[in-house]
Design a protein around this motif. Sequence first.
Motif, mmCIF file in Angstrom:
data_model
loop_
_atom_site.group_PDB
_atom_site.id
_atom_site.type_symbol
_atom_site.label_atom_id
_atom_site.label_comp_id
_atom_site.label_asym_id
_atom_site.label_seq_id
_atom_site.Cartn_x
_atom_site.Cartn_y
_atom_site.Cartn_z
ATOM 1 N N TRP A 226 -107.600 -36.322 -13.688
ATOM 2 C CA TRP A 226 -108.786 -36.411 -14.528
ATOM 3 C C TRP A 226 -109.216 -35.028 -15.014
ATOM 4 C CZ3 TRP A 226 -111.541 -38.081 -18.055
ATOM 5 C CH2 TRP A 226 -112.917 -37.880 -18.175
ATOM 6 N N ILE A 227 -109.163 -34.028 -14.140
ATOM 7 C CA ILE A 227 -109.489 -32.663 -14.559
ATOM 8 C C ILE A 227 -108.518 -32.215 -15.655
ATOM 9 C CG2 ILE A 227 -109.728 -30.275 -13.812
ATOM 10 C CD1 ILE A 227 -111.878 -32.280 -12.760
ATOM 11 N N THR A 228 -107.254 -32.555 -15.489
ATOM 12 C CA THR A 228 -106.267 -32.241 -16.530
ATOM 13 C C THR A 228 -106.616 -32.943 -17.835
ATOM 14 O OG1 THR A 228 -104.509 -31.899 -14.901
ATOM 15 C CG2 THR A 228 -103.825 -32.401 -17.152
ATOM 16 N N LEU B 171 -109.237 -24.516 -14.587
ATOM 17 C CA LEU B 171 -108.031 -24.950 -15.291
ATOM 18 C C LEU B 171 -107.864 -24.199 -16.606
ATOM 19 C CD1 LEU B 171 -105.640 -26.942 -15.700
ATOM 20 C CD2 LEU B 171 -107.284 -28.494 -16.781
ATOM 21 N N GLN C 75 -118.829 -30.241 -9.754
ATOM 22 C CA GLN C 75 -117.470 -29.912 -9.325
ATOM 23 C C GLN C 75 -116.469 -30.090 -10.461
ATOM 24 O OE1 GLN C 75 -116.898 -32.373 -5.838
ATOM 25 N NE2 GLN C 75 -118.026 -30.966 -4.516
ATOM 26 N N GLN C 76 -116.691 -31.077 -11.311
ATOM 27 C CA GLN C 76 -115.812 -31.263 -12.465
ATOM 28 C C GLN C 76 -115.879 -30.056 -13.387
ATOM 29 O OE1 GLN C 76 -117.375 -34.943 -13.968
ATOM 30 N NE2 GLN C 76 -116.026 -36.224 -12.734
ATOM 31 N N ALA D 63 -114.012 -27.173 -11.874
ATOM 32 C CA ALA D 63 -112.563 -27.388 -11.892
ATOM 33 C C ALA D 63 -111.991 -27.210 -13.293
ATOM 34 C CB ALA D 63 -112.235 -28.782 -11.352
ATOM 35 N N VAL D 64 -112.711 -27.687 -14.309
ATOM 36 C CA VAL D 64 -112.238 -27.513 -15.693
ATOM 37 C C VAL D 64 -112.269 -26.043 -16.081
ATOM 38 C CG1 VAL D 64 -112.690 -28.078 -18.112
ATOM 39 C CG2 VAL D 64 -112.884 -29.849 -16.364
ATOM 40 N N THR E 2 -113.178 -35.873 -9.039
ATOM 41 C CA THR E 2 -112.450 -34.615 -9.269
ATOM 42 C C THR E 2 -110.942 -34.793 -9.091
ATOM 43 O OG1 THR E 2 -112.858 -33.957 -6.966
ATOM 44 C CG2 THR E 2 -114.399 -33.142 -8.639
#
Length: 367
Positions: free
Chosen positions: A328-330, A101, A93-94, A97-98, A324
């Motif tokens: 942290w994703i940022t 982004l 999932q990380q 998400a990245v 997630t």
Amino acid sequence: MHFDQEPVHHHGQPGKTAVLLINLGTPDAPRPGAVRRYLKEFLSDPRVVEIPAALWQPLLRLVILPLRGRQSAHKYASIWAHNGSPLKVNTEQQAAAVQKLLQANDYDVIVDYAMRYGNPGIAEKIRQLRHAGAEQILLLPLYPQYSSSTTATAFDAAFRAAGRLRNQPALRTVKHYHDHPAYIEALRQQVEGYWVQHGRPDFSAGERLLLSFHGVPRRTLDLGDPYHCECLKTGRLLSAALGLDDTVCQTTFQSRFGKAEWLQPYTAPTLVELGKTGVGRVDVFCPGFTSDCLETLEEINIEGRRQFLAAGGKTFNFIPCLNTAPAWITAIGEIAALHLQGWPIRQPDAAALERSRARAEAHGARD
């Protein structure tokens, strides 16, 4: 030497850029056989266990794996989610998400993930990225603090995989980001967000926050591994961001294995001591683990909770890992962007738009 099969090279075709997130790994299933396979690969790594193989392998195969395989499988079963291993699910999932982004910020970059041990493996993923056209790959381990037994062995595996390729991609590595402002801010938000929902500890009454990092043998510090120092720095920066000092916010180390001395203070005995001395509440957070896994969900939230309460403590709170969380994703995106500089990473349409704007500005200046 035979090299791995690669895509046919086409002259003039622009290559792609990829970001490969790397995590430790997990068994394929919470069953003894799968756990033994995973542990065999993990504990056979000479960076993880620095004992000559002639001495270590008989002990590992004849004693440790038969005993720990079933025990560890029971522990994995206690934290296994309906959709699989929490570590693998979170890491997957990380990566997604990245990817989202970076795409939203006009980056033409492939984002994927691999595991140092187990599946999907680093070599497999590098081959897949090459077949997807990746000419540049950024290796970004999900270990904020550098250690030979985590970060370095992940790079070793990637370099070995590149050694099997005829047309090697350009490789860059992210060694550490233990003091990166975005990472520290993500940690702060995770802790503060938990306290908004569950109440802040009464530090004036002696309640505590423990920052528990994974341990490594003490001798690695003497041999030059910076892991201990980087954990302490992360702890100091997070404590300061939370407005706390070391009388109420303490850094400890967990997951000790064997009889040798490891980095201290140890998490488990600290929890017992706090319970015995009348500390009513302890909150535990694991800043070095960017995804919840066996070491956080079972060792801390189940076993650590049991130890603290059995010793006389009243309230035990486990603060989930970053997983997630948007901050942290940022942070991963910022760290990746920093290390991607100089590589072709912009989407073609965005690059064309920038050139068009530059020409318009230049034309306006001449007029």
